[in-house]
Write a protein that holds these residues in place. Structure first.
Motif, PDB file in Angstrom:
ATOM      1  N   GLN A  53      96.509  40.979 142.488  1.00 58.99           N
ATOM      2  CA  GLN A  53      95.707  40.444 143.152  1.00 58.99           C
ATOM      3  C   GLN A  53      94.790  39.442 142.359  1.00 58.99           C
ATOM      4  O   GLN A  53      94.036  38.276 142.880  1.00 58.99           O
ATOM      5  N   PHE A  54      94.831  39.503 141.357  1.00 57.02           N
ATOM      6  CA  PHE A  54      93.212  38.616 139.833  1.00 57.02           C
ATOM      7  C   PHE A  54      94.237  38.106 139.202  1.00 57.02           C
ATOM      8  O   PHE A  54      95.183  38.985 138.885  1.00 57.02           O
ATOM      9  N   SER A  55      94.258  37.101 139.236  1.00 55.16           N
ATOM     10  CA  SER A  55      94.964  35.839 138.135  1.00 55.16           C
ATOM     11  C   SER A  55      94.934  36.576 136.493  1.00 55.16           C
ATOM     12  O   SER A  55      95.186  36.132 135.398  1.00 55.16           O
ATOM     13  N   ASP A  56      92.805  36.644 136.388  1.00 54.80           N
ATOM     14  CA  ASP A  56      92.382  37.220 134.959  1.00 54.80           C
ATOM     15  C   ASP A  56      91.576  37.858 135.214  1.00 54.80           C
ATOM     16  O   ASP A  56      91.127  38.313 135.602  1.00 54.80           O
ATOM     17  N   LEU A  57      91.934  39.303 135.039  1.00 55.85           N
ATOM     18  CA  LEU A  57      91.265  40.862 134.874  1.00 55.85           C
ATOM     19  C   LEU A  57      90.368  40.363 133.489  1.00 55.85           C
ATOM     20  O   LEU A  57      88.918  41.469 133.894  1.00 55.85           O
TER      21      LEU A  57
END
Length: 203
Positions: free
Chosen positions: A122-126
């Motif tokens: 769900q996240f583009s950049d952890l």
């Protein structure tokens, strides 16, 4: 199931507690009996007058691993969460001053809040995740994973040198500045990006 916690991973938190920045992560364990049951309030233990909230990003391990290389660490988890590492600061301070282990200040019953977990995709950049803790509607802790001294994959690699990681293990990745005392009647809510991950009442 292991609960593996990392301390001193945000420089602003290190500074606020006047701790020393170390060359390696600080790692400690919490017992599974410390997990606060879903829907239950957090009850301040009778042995402490100074319990602090510490909000943290969580990683749930989904694959058994040992001596994991940082470049392969991303294969060992697929969910990100948010939680609280409650700390009996007065108890911890007394034990640390004597050079003694301080598990009882971190691993007492109810001291571990596990919020919801969501798919990491769900996240583009952890390494650029914002998270917050609000107390009675006011933001008291605010952090971003880009400020971690040791990033998520580095932590997984480091921890796996000492502990075999097993499915269901959870890693607490450290707390930013703003830790403070909780009081009876407080309402705590945690947010990862814009998603509410937990809400609890303090008794």
């Amino acid at each position: 199931m292991k609960i593996i916690c990392v301390g001193r991973n945000y420089i602003d938190h290190i500074n606020e507690l006047s701790n020393q920045k170390l060359d390696e992560p600080v790692v400690f364990l919490k017992s599974d009996t410390s997990i606060l049951l879903k829907g239950f309030p957090f009850v301040i233990p009778e042995f402490s007058n100074d319990v602090h909230h510490e909000v943290e990003v969580l990683i749930k391990i989904n694959k058994v691993g040992k001596y994991i290389s940082p470049k392969f660490a991303h294969k060992y988890y697929n969910q990100i969460g948010l939680g609280i590492d409650f700390t009996a600061r007065d108890v911890q301070a007394k034990l640390k001053a004597k050079g003694l282990p301080w598990e009882i200040s971190k691993s007492f019953d109810g001291a571990t809040v596990l919020g919801d977990f969501v798919d990491k995709e769900q996240f583009s950049d952890l390494q650029n995740l914002s998270f917050q803790l609000s107390k009675n509607g006011e933001v008291v802790q605010s952090g971003n994973t880009q400020d971690m001294l040791w990033k998520i994959d580095e932590l997984i690699s480091y921890v796996s040198q000492y502990f075999t990681l097993k499915i269901g293990d959870i890693i607490f990745t450290g707390t930013p500045a703003g830790v403070a005392k909780v009081n009876s009647g407080d309402e705590l809510e945690g947010f990862l990006e814009d998603k509410k991950m937990f809400g609890i009442k303090v008794l």
